[in-house]
Write a protein that holds these residues in place. Structure first.
Motif, PDB file in Angstrom:
ATOM      1  N   GLN A  55      -1.429   1.071  -6.801  1.00  0.00           N
ATOM      2  CA  GLN A  55      -2.535   0.876  -5.849  1.00  0.00           C
ATOM      3  C   GLN A  55      -2.300  -0.329  -4.943  1.00  0.00           C
ATOM      4  O   GLN A  55      -3.074  -0.572  -4.016  1.00  0.00           O
ATOM      5  CB  GLN A  55      -3.860   0.708  -6.604  1.00  0.00           C
ATOM      6  CG  GLN A  55      -4.274   1.927  -7.422  1.00  0.00           C
ATOM      7  CD  GLN A  55      -3.542   2.009  -8.758  1.00  0.00           C
ATOM      8  OE1 GLN A  55      -2.839   1.071  -9.163  1.00  0.00           O
ATOM      9  NE2 GLN A  55      -3.678   3.137  -9.449  1.00  0.00           N
ATOM     10  N   GLY A  56      -1.261  -1.103  -5.210  1.00  0.00           N
ATOM     11  CA  GLY A  56      -0.933  -2.234  -4.363  1.00  0.00           C
ATOM     12  C   GLY A  56      -2.050  -3.249  -4.309  1.00  0.00           C
ATOM     13  O   GLY A  56      -2.617  -3.650  -5.331  1.00  0.00           O
ATOM     14  N   ILE A  57      -2.414  -3.663  -3.114  1.00  0.00           N
ATOM     15  CA  ILE A  57      -3.416  -4.715  -2.943  1.00  0.00           C
ATOM     16  C   ILE A  57      -4.798  -4.280  -3.442  1.00  0.00           C
ATOM     17  O   ILE A  57      -5.644  -5.118  -3.738  1.00  0.00           O
ATOM     18  CB  ILE A  57      -3.480  -5.156  -1.462  1.00  0.00           C
ATOM     19  CG1 ILE A  57      -4.181  -6.515  -1.358  1.00  0.00           C
ATOM     20  CG2 ILE A  57      -4.145  -4.090  -0.602  1.00  0.00           C
ATOM     21  CD1 ILE A  57      -4.051  -7.144   0.015  1.00  0.00           C
ATOM     22  N   ASP A  58      -5.019  -2.972  -3.557  1.00  0.00           N
ATOM     23  CA  ASP A  58      -6.313  -2.499  -4.040  1.00  0.00           C
ATOM     24  C   ASP A  58      -6.461  -2.636  -5.550  1.00  0.00           C
ATOM     25  O   ASP A  58      -7.566  -2.462  -6.074  1.00  0.00           O
ATOM     26  CB  ASP A  58      -6.536  -1.039  -3.618  1.00  0.00           C
ATOM     27  CG  ASP A  58      -6.727  -0.916  -2.116  1.00  0.00           C
ATOM     28  OD1 ASP A  58      -7.331  -1.834  -1.524  1.00  0.00           O
ATOM     29  OD2 ASP A  58      -6.249   0.069  -1.532  1.00  0.00           O
ATOM     30  N   ALA A  59      -5.374  -2.956  -6.240  1.00  0.00           N
ATOM     31  CA  ALA A  59      -5.459  -3.253  -7.677  1.00  0.00           C
ATOM     32  C   ALA A  59      -5.810  -4.734  -7.821  1.00  0.00           C
ATOM     33  O   ALA A  59      -5.041  -5.535  -8.340  1.00  0.00           O
ATOM     34  CB  ALA A  59      -4.146  -2.918  -8.363  1.00  0.00           C
ATOM     35  N   ASP A 104      -7.714  -6.491  -9.608  1.00  0.00           N
ATOM     36  CA  ASP A 104      -7.881  -7.116 -10.918  1.00  0.00           C
ATOM     37  C   ASP A 104      -6.583  -7.122 -11.725  1.00  0.00           C
ATOM     38  O   ASP A 104      -6.600  -7.449 -12.913  1.00  0.00           O
ATOM     39  CB  ASP A 104      -8.979  -6.392 -11.708  1.00  0.00           C
ATOM     40  CG  ASP A 104     -10.357  -6.586 -11.075  1.00  0.00           C
ATOM     41  OD1 ASP A 104     -10.615  -7.701 -10.582  1.00  0.00           O
ATOM     42  OD2 ASP A 104     -11.133  -5.616 -11.056  1.00  0.00           O
ATOM     43  N   GLU A 105      -5.479  -6.744 -11.087  1.00  0.00           N
ATOM     44  CA  GLU A 105      -4.163  -6.780 -11.728  1.00  0.00           C
ATOM     45  C   GLU A 105      -3.252  -7.738 -10.975  1.00  0.00           C
ATOM     46  O   GLU A 105      -3.378  -7.894  -9.745  1.00  0.00           O
ATOM     47  CB  GLU A 105      -3.515  -5.395 -11.720  1.00  0.00           C
ATOM     48  CG  GLU A 105      -4.230  -4.327 -12.508  1.00  0.00           C
ATOM     49  CD  GLU A 105      -3.470  -3.019 -12.473  1.00  0.00           C
ATOM     50  OE1 GLU A 105      -2.246  -3.017 -12.749  1.00  0.00           O
ATOM     51  OE2 GLU A 105      -4.087  -1.989 -12.139  1.00  0.00           O
ATOM     52  N   LYS A 106      -2.338  -8.338 -11.691  1.00  0.00           N
ATOM     53  CA  LYS A 106      -1.310  -9.127 -11.018  1.00  0.00           C
ATOM     54  C   LYS A 106      -0.453  -8.189 -10.175  1.00  0.00           C
ATOM     55  O   LYS A 106      -0.239  -7.038 -10.556  1.00  0.00           O
ATOM     56  CB  LYS A 106      -0.468  -9.875 -12.037  1.00  0.00           C
ATOM     57  CG  LYS A 106      -1.235 -10.985 -12.752  1.00  0.00           C
ATOM     58  CD  LYS A 106      -0.345 -11.755 -13.706  1.00  0.00           C
ATOM     59  CE  LYS A 106      -1.143 -12.872 -14.375  1.00  0.00           C
ATOM     60  NZ  LYS A 106      -0.307 -13.661 -15.323  1.00  0.00           N
ATOM     61  N   PRO A 107       0.051  -8.657  -9.039  1.00  0.00           N
ATOM     62  CA  PRO A 107       0.745  -7.747  -8.121  1.00  0.00           C
ATOM     63  C   PRO A 107       2.108  -7.286  -8.609  1.00  0.00           C
ATOM     64  O   PRO A 107       2.710  -6.400  -8.007  1.00  0.00           O
ATOM     65  CB  PRO A 107       0.883  -8.573  -6.841  1.00  0.00           C
ATOM     66  CG  PRO A 107       0.836  -9.992  -7.289  1.00  0.00           C
ATOM     67  CD  PRO A 107      -0.087 -10.016  -8.470  1.00  0.00           C
ATOM     68  N   CYS A 108       2.615  -7.888  -9.704  1.00  0.00           N
ATOM     69  CA  CYS A 108       3.905  -7.439 -10.218  1.00  0.00           C
ATOM     70  C   CYS A 108       4.031  -7.803 -11.690  1.00  0.00           C
ATOM     71  O   CYS A 108       3.352  -8.698 -12.179  1.00  0.00           O
ATOM     72  CB  CYS A 108       5.067  -8.043  -9.429  1.00  0.00           C
ATOM     73  SG  CYS A 108       5.200  -9.825  -9.591  1.00  0.00           S
ATOM     74  N   ASN A 109       4.908  -7.074 -12.359  1.00  0.00           N
ATOM     75  CA  ASN A 109       5.311  -7.392 -13.723  1.00  0.00           C
ATOM     76  C   ASN A 109       6.826  -7.512 -13.700  1.00  0.00           C
ATOM     77  O   ASN A 109       7.519  -6.568 -13.309  1.00  0.00           O
ATOM     78  CB  ASN A 109       4.861  -6.294 -14.677  1.00  0.00           C
ATOM     79  CG  ASN A 109       5.268  -6.582 -16.110  1.00  0.00           C
ATOM     80  OD1 ASN A 109       5.180  -7.723 -16.578  1.00  0.00           O
ATOM     81  ND2 ASN A 109       5.735  -5.563 -16.817  1.00  0.00           N
ATOM     82  N   PHE A 143       0.856  -1.183   0.000  1.00  0.00           N
ATOM     83  CA  PHE A 143       0.000   0.000   0.000  1.00  0.00           C
ATOM     84  C   PHE A 143       0.896   1.237   0.000  1.00  0.00           C
ATOM     85  O   PHE A 143       2.013   1.207   0.490  1.00  0.00           O
ATOM     86  CB  PHE A 143      -0.911   0.009   1.233  1.00  0.00           C
ATOM     87  CG  PHE A 143      -1.824   1.197   1.311  1.00  0.00           C
ATOM     88  CD1 PHE A 143      -2.987   1.244   0.550  1.00  0.00           C
ATOM     89  CD2 PHE A 143      -1.516   2.275   2.127  1.00  0.00           C
ATOM     90  CE1 PHE A 143      -3.838   2.345   0.617  1.00  0.00           C
ATOM     91  CE2 PHE A 143      -2.357   3.378   2.200  1.00  0.00           C
ATOM     92  CZ  PHE A 143      -3.516   3.414   1.439  1.00  0.00           C
ATOM     93  N   GLY A 144       0.364   2.330  -0.541  1.00  0.00           N
ATOM     94  CA  GLY A 144       1.045   3.624  -0.424  1.00  0.00           C
ATOM     95  C   GLY A 144       1.660   4.143  -1.698  1.00  0.00           C
ATOM     96  O   GLY A 144       2.210   5.247  -1.713  1.00  0.00           O
ATOM     97  N   GLY A 145       1.568   3.386  -2.794  1.00  0.00           N
ATOM     98  CA  GLY A 145       2.195   3.828  -4.027  1.00  0.00           C
ATOM     99  C   GLY A 145       1.575   5.063  -4.639  1.00  0.00           C
ATOM    100  O   GLY A 145       2.204   5.738  -5.456  1.00  0.00           O
ATOM    101  N   THR A 146       0.347   5.374  -4.262  1.00  0.00           N
ATOM    102  CA  THR A 146      -0.299   6.596  -4.764  1.00  0.00           C
ATOM    103  C   THR A 146      -0.129   7.762  -3.786  1.00  0.00           C
ATOM    104  O   THR A 146      -0.633   8.858  -4.040  1.00  0.00           O
ATOM    105  CB  THR A 146      -1.801   6.359  -5.010  1.00  0.00           C
ATOM    106  OG1 THR A 146      -2.430   6.000  -3.783  1.00  0.00           O
ATOM    107  CG2 THR A 146      -2.007   5.244  -6.034  1.00  0.00           C
TER     108      THR A 146
END
Length: 604
Positions: free
Chosen positions: A329-333, A335-340, A238-241
């Motif tokens: 958005q971290g864990i709040d994303a 619908d996205e994989k947590p990393c690329n 969390f906190g990336g935004t």
């Protein structure tokens, strides 16, 4: 600046920050003769690897095919992790704290100031004259004068106070022509995480979440694996935004709510009935921070630099982790994989110029505040890479001090850069495309009791400090592939290696570089499955455990060393040998392998 009763200190090099970067930088500089002060704001060393946060020290080695290429970092970080593997079979986070503390205390040139934060700087023109530090635990403040100032704080506090240029967030694709960059520049960054450890208690262990804990469903966590419970999840992020410095307290509070909410889901949702006997053992209150400020140096390392593995003439470190970006958005994303994580094609060099401020002439930095774009930083930020950077920085800074040159002059002089590079190779580090010079052993005729097809005895003087092979090793045009080590035949009962000179030589130091299984992981990790990729709780099997070194001159033979119970990669022996005609290494035992291995023998 400072109160009237402020204590005045003076040193050659001041290092702010005692994470893995700062520790490696301090040890390297101190061992190379510089007086060093380290100010660490916490009571323990190690930063994100410390017992306060407990993130494993990742680097160029990853699980999978990359292990086959022997990418693991050597030098000071290898020395530390080999020590931890032998002395810490219980995998205690506090034992790593202790080992780092011991390593720093062992250096007579190093002054360690724990619980001491650098909070100000006095700047005159383009140079820092002194730094101001406070230690609340003893109600003291310090003004520290130094020739070179080094920021290894992660957040870049010292450089910020000195007015060093920096950036935050993500660059637009057009700024550096990076394919992985965002379409437009923004203030987003990688978020922070809180980890936990848990235990199977052998009986039902209920868990009641605080009322403020977040609620999660399986749908919320569909891209985030949570079927193993002994070690918490890096994706509790969390906190990336937000501003990961100014909003750190808010981020910590939300991370606690997230982390306890994830555990509540595991324990009480009914989706994981096998967790009934599991209970939290420890969890962090200090966020493991990934990204905040990045300084702008004399060179900004980019995605193209690391993908092309540019051959920098001032290479001082290397990396090899994937370009590992996360949704802000971290864990709040959800619908996205947590990393690329696209992997870099080769091990890539990191230049000295990316560790020197473009506008503060005596400021250096390394770690996650390196001069790099967001995309390049996403690879360089992992702690083993940061430690390698620290060792490179500390060695160069000490070289400048020894030469009595200001940093701004030393970095321009190619012979000073080369001296630091050669010293790094001499002390066990690795630099892509660079080979060791000045080895008197190259003048000798080399023989052995036996040798394997891909491990002939002449390899020990070929200038390579490690094996180089595989598709994901060093850029092919920068090196020669091969094992680059002597390997005796498995049936050889008493292996030996011998150097014989036509003309006698004088030697003041002998360095023996051994094999420590660089093809496997070696890191303190609390995830049980990762241990399958390691030899933990014991020395690495490939390493020589016991051997003798015998010198021959006109008076006959002299045993100059009998090494026992060894588990380290590098052994340096100060000697006084005049008219040396022959040097013989007799292997008595390995730590488990069925044949002897020696990577390099250096006589100086």
């Amino acid at each position: 600046m400072g109160k009237p009763d402020t204590k005045l200190l003076s040193t050659d090099i001041l290092i702010a920050g005692g994470g893995m970067t700062g520790v490696a930088a301090a040890i390297a500089a101190a061992r190379n003769g510089a007086r060093v002060i380290v100010c660490q704001e916490r009571s323990v060393l190690g930063g994100n690897a410390s017992s306060e946060i407990r993130m494993n020290i990742s680097g160029a080695s990853t699980i999978g095919k990359e292990l086959e290429t022997e990418r693991r970092e050597t030098g000071i970080i290898e020395e530390i992790m080999l020590e931890c593997a032998v002395r810490n079979p219980q995998r205690s986070a506090s034992m790593l704290d202790l080992i780092l503390y011991e390593k720093c205390r062992a250096e007579p040139n190093l002054t360690l100031m724990l619980n001491t934060a650098v909070v100000g700087a006095e700047v005159e023109g383009s140079r820092i004259r002194s730094a101001y530090a406070v230690r609340e635990s003893t109600e003291e403040s310090f003004t520290i004068h130094s020739d070179i100032f080094v920021d290894c704080t992660g957040d870049g506090r010292l450089g910020f106070e000195a007015g060093a240029d920096f950036t935050t967030g993500r660059e637009a694709v057009e700024e550096y022509n990076e394919s992985g960059a965002s379409l437009n520049r923004d203030a987003y960054r990688l978020g922070s995480s809180l980890l936990f450890t848990s235990k199977d208690m052998g009986r039902p262990m209920p868990f009641t979440a605080p009322e403020w804990a977040r609620k999660f469903t399986e749908e919320d966590l569909k891209f985030r694996s949570h079927d193993s419970w002994e070690f918490g999840y890096w994706w509790v992020e969390f906190g990336g935004t937000l501003d990961t410095i100014k909003d750190n307290e808010q981020i910590r509070d939300e991370l606690l709510a997230i982390m306890l909410g994830v555990w509540d889901h595991i324990k009480n949702s009914g989706n994981h009935p096998d967790s009934v006997n599991w209970a939290l053992d420890w969890f962090g209150f200090l966020p493991g921070k990934r990204e905040s400020r990045r300084f702008i140096g004399l060179h900004v390392l980019t995605q193209n630099d690391i993908q092309q593995a540019i051959d920098f003439d001032d290479v001082i470190a290397y990396g090899g982790w994937s370009m590992d970006t996360h949704p802000p958005q971290g864990i709040d994303a959800k619908d996205e994989k947590p990393c690329n994580q696209p992997f870099t094609p080769y091990l890539y060099g990191i230049p000295l110029r990316s560790m020197i401020s473009r506008n503060v002439s005596n400021l250096m930095f390394a770690g996650r505040n390196l001069s790099a774009t967001h995309i390049a930083f996403s690879s360089t930020r992992v702690m083993a890479t940061c430690a390698v950077m620290g060792e490179g920085l500390g060695t160069f800074a000490a070289t400048a001090v020894k030469r009595r040159l200001p940093l701004e002059q030393a970095r321009r002089e190619s012979d000073v850069v080369k001296e630091a590079q050669q010293q790094l190779l001499r002390q066990g580090a690795f630099l892509p495309g660079k080979m060791l010079d000045g080895n008197l052993a190259k003048l000798a005729r080399i023989s052995a009791s036996s040798e394997q097809t891909h491990g002939y005895c002449g390899n020990v003087v070929d200038g390579h400090t490690r094996a180089v092979h595989g598709e994901k090793g060093v850029r092919p045009d920068l090196t020669t592939g091969g094992t680059h080590r002597w390997m005796s035949e498995p049936g050889d009962g008493r292996p030996w290696l011998e150097l014989e000179w036509e003309e006698p030589v004088s030697v003041s130091r002998i360095t023996i570089v051994l094999d420590t299984g660089l093809h496997r992981l070696l890191m303190l990790c609390h995830l049980d499955v990762v241990q399958n990729y390691m030899q933990w709780g014991r020395p690495q099997a490939e390493t020589l455990k016991e051997f003798k070194l015998i010198a021959y001159d006109e008076r006959g033979e002299t045993e100059i060393a009998h090494i026992r119970d060894n588990y380290q990669r590098m052994i340096q022996l100060p000697v006084t040998l005049k008219n040396l005609k022959k040097l013989r290494l007799e292997v008595i035992a390995t730590n488990g392998l069925d044949h002897a291995r020696v990577v390099e023998l250096v006589c100086e």
